[in-house]
Write a protein that holds these residues in place. Structure first.
Motif, PDB file in Angstrom:
ATOM      1  N   THR A  56      -0.640   5.047   1.030  1.00 16.48           N
ATOM      2  CA  THR A  56       0.699   4.457   0.996  1.00 16.48           C
ATOM      3  C   THR A  56       1.474   4.815   2.263  1.00 16.48           C
ATOM      4  O   THR A  56       1.047   5.641   3.063  1.00 16.48           O
ATOM      5  N   GLY A  57       2.632   4.192   2.438  1.00 16.38           N
ATOM      6  CA  GLY A  57       3.505   4.498   3.564  1.00 16.38           C
ATOM      7  C   GLY A  57       2.957   4.058   4.901  1.00 16.38           C
ATOM      8  O   GLY A  57       3.266   4.648   5.934  1.00 16.38           O
ATOM      9  N   VAL A  58       2.151   2.997   4.919  1.00 15.91           N
ATOM     10  CA  VAL A  58       1.584   2.492   6.168  1.00 15.91           C
ATOM     11  C   VAL A  58       2.512   1.420   6.735  1.00 15.91           C
ATOM     12  O   VAL A  58       2.687   0.366   6.134  1.00 15.91           O
ATOM     13  N   GLY A  59       3.141   1.712   7.857  1.00 18.76           N
ATOM     14  CA  GLY A  59       4.072   0.749   8.441  1.00 18.76           C
ATOM     15  C   GLY A  59       5.287   0.520   7.583  1.00 18.76           C
ATOM     16  O   GLY A  59       5.786  -0.595   7.484  1.00 18.76           O
ATOM     17  N   GLY A  60       5.770   1.574   6.968  1.00 15.20           N
ATOM     18  CA  GLY A  60       6.898   1.436   6.040  1.00 15.20           C
ATOM     19  C   GLY A  60       6.378   1.551   4.626  1.00 15.20           C
ATOM     20  O   GLY A  60       5.819   2.581   4.235  1.00 15.20           O
ATOM     21  N   TYR A  61       6.540   0.475   3.841  1.00 19.75           N
ATOM     22  CA  TYR A  61       6.077   0.496   2.457  1.00 19.75           C
ATOM     23  C   TYR A  61       4.684  -0.123   2.294  1.00 19.75           C
ATOM     24  O   TYR A  61       4.302  -0.491   1.191  1.00 19.75           O
ATOM     25  N   GLY A  62       3.932  -0.223   3.366  1.00 17.47           N
ATOM     26  CA  GLY A  62       2.594  -0.793   3.282  1.00 17.47           C
ATOM     27  C   GLY A  62       1.653   0.045   2.445  1.00 17.47           C
ATOM     28  O   GLY A  62       1.713   1.284   2.447  1.00 17.47           O
ATOM     29  N   VAL A  63       0.772  -0.637   1.710  1.00 13.56           N
ATOM     30  CA  VAL A  63      -0.225   0.022   0.862  1.00 13.56           C
ATOM     31  C   VAL A  63      -1.600  -0.515   1.240  1.00 13.56           C
ATOM     32  O   VAL A  63      -1.773  -1.727   1.412  1.00 13.56           O
ATOM     33  N   VAL A  64      -2.579   0.375   1.358  1.00 15.56           N
ATOM     34  CA  VAL A  64      -3.954  -0.026   1.638  1.00 15.56           C
ATOM     35  C   VAL A  64      -4.851   0.502   0.523  1.00 15.56           C
ATOM     36  O   VAL A  64      -4.829   1.690   0.205  1.00 15.56           O
ATOM     37  N   GLY A  65      -5.623  -0.409  -0.083  1.00 14.83           N
ATOM     38  CA  GLY A  65      -6.612  -0.025  -1.077  1.00 14.83           C
ATOM     39  C   GLY A  65      -8.006  -0.215  -0.509  1.00 14.83           C
ATOM     40  O   GLY A  65      -8.324  -1.296   0.001  1.00 14.83           O
ATOM     41  N   SER A  66      -8.836   0.802  -0.548  1.00 12.44           N
ATOM     42  CA  SER A  66     -10.188   0.749   0.033  1.00 12.44           C
ATOM     43  C   SER A  66     -11.235   1.023  -1.032  1.00 12.44           C
ATOM     44  O   SER A  66     -11.075   1.910  -1.866  1.00 12.44           O
TER      45      SER A  66
END
Length: 392
Positions: A56-66
């Motif tokens: 979480t917190g990628v580029g602000g509120y960005g979320v990445v699921g892997s």
């Protein structure tokens, strides 16, 4: 491994009721660019429950699921945007926005939901070999310093390597179940120009003692269109739209200033430069001709979105397999709207596509609503795309 039993729309039918619930919840609780805290929290929670590794917190509120399955070394990224718009909803829906002046008028609630649905299907079928990264991006609508720019600035593709990236947008006017593609320049560059005309205010009955900024601004609105008709090659596409003009506060007062805000669209870097040069020169000289002065703030926005040939052909083929050739448009005309997924495509090969939203209101309209009938099509498409891309 050889991929068998590729995902079909029937395979995700059982997910549809839950996805409708998520989509309508998001629609009811819109968050503007850089405010997507609750949306990001919901996305992260769902991904955790599905067994994805979540950042979480990628580029602000960005979320990445892997999610990694098998021994495959290839990786793919799929992106959905999450933010809403500052528009007062007028749909009359039972699940209309609970937040006055904010609504999902572009369908990002649907984009987010479809990618969550694909996450659910990929997690349970695990019918691929390699790594899939799902990018839930904030702040697409903001126009500059967007979520895509910030995620990339924070090393998105270094942290989550991808061999190719894909994204989509719903498209009112095309039937649900249709998908549209185009290789090359697909969506326009977009720049914003903020102009303040400084005149000399005074009494409405004595205009000869003033420099009327409203007169200057009004004539400028018309004059700017001459750039399109007389400075741009007729074979090129360009748009200048003045979306805001504000000045004054009373009928009997000539104000000191007027403010214009405009959107400038183009598909070619040379045309984009001509537009900037001519707009600046025309505004300055036009104001001077009336005895006024112009203050110009020219804000570069998103670049032209350029789809890569190999990835677009692949994405088109997947759609044809899933939907039938009759439901795929392989060469949709360019779209004058803009999209910050263009920044992703500057760094990685990939494709941005469109999918039908039925006979809905147009995007950014207070009567617009994402068509929930599209949900299983989007979920099945993203799942099948990953299965095909990550097949040995």
């Amino acid at each position: 491994m050889t991929i068998k039993n590729l995902c079909t729309i029937a395979d995700v039918a059982d997910l549809e009721p839950g996805l409708r619930e998520i989509r309508q919840h998001l629609h009811q609780n819109p968050e503007l660019s850089n405010e997507e805290a609750k949306t990001a929290e919901l996305v992260a929670k769902k991904l955790h429950e599905l067994g994805f590794e979540v950042t979480t917190g990628v580029g602000g509120y960005g979320v990445v699921g892997s999610l990694k399955v098998g021994n495959g070394t290839r990786s793919i990224g799929i992106r959905a945007d999450m933010d809403a718009l500052p528009i007062l909803e007028q749909t009359g829906l039972a699940y209309a926005s609970n937040v006055s002046g904010k609504m999902h008028a572009c369908g990002h609630d649907g984009h987010t939901t479809m990618l969550l649905g694909a996450a659910a299907q990929l997690a349970r079928s695990r019918n691929f070999s390699g790594t899939v990264h799902l990018f839930f991006q904030p702040a697409e609508e903001i126009g500059f310093n967007s979520g895509a720019e910030r995620m990339l600035a924070e090393g998105l593709f270094d942290r989550f390597p991808c061999d190719a990236v894909f994204g989509l947008h719903n498209h009112p006017g095309y039937p649900v179940g249709k998908m549209m593609f185009r290789t090359g320049a697909f969506m326009a560059a977009c720049d914003t120009v903020n102009v303040t005309i400084h005149g000399k205010g005074g009494h409405a009955a004595r205009p000869h003692m003033t420099v009327d900024p409203i007169l200057v601004a009004s004539s400028l609105v018309v004059a700017l269109q001459s750039i399109i008709s007389r400075n741009i090659d007729p074979n090129e596409t360009a748009v200048i739209t003045i979306g805001s003009l504000h000045s004054g506060f009373a009928a009997n007062v000539i104000p000191d200033s007027a403010r214009l805000e405009m959107s400038v669209r183009s598909f070619d870097t040379g045309v984009r430069k001509i537009l900037e040069d001519r707009i600046k020169a025309l505004i300055a000289s036009h104001a001077e001709g009336y005895g006024a002065r112009a203050e110009i703030d020219y804000v570069p926005g998103y670049p032209v979105l350029v789809n890569h040939q190999k990835e677009t052909e692949f994405a088109t083929q997947v759609a044809q397999e899933l939907l039938g050739e009759e439901n795929v448009v392989p060469d949709l005309p360019p779209i004058s709207g803009s999209e910050d997924f263009a920044y992703f495509l500057q760094q990685k090969p990939g494709c941005f596509l469109r999918m039908g939203n039925g006979d809905s209101a147009v995007l950014h309209n207070p009567a617009y609503n994402f068509n929930d009938e599209s949900l299983p099509f989007g979920v099945a498409y993203w799942t099948r795309l990953v299965e095909r891309y990550l097949a040995d």
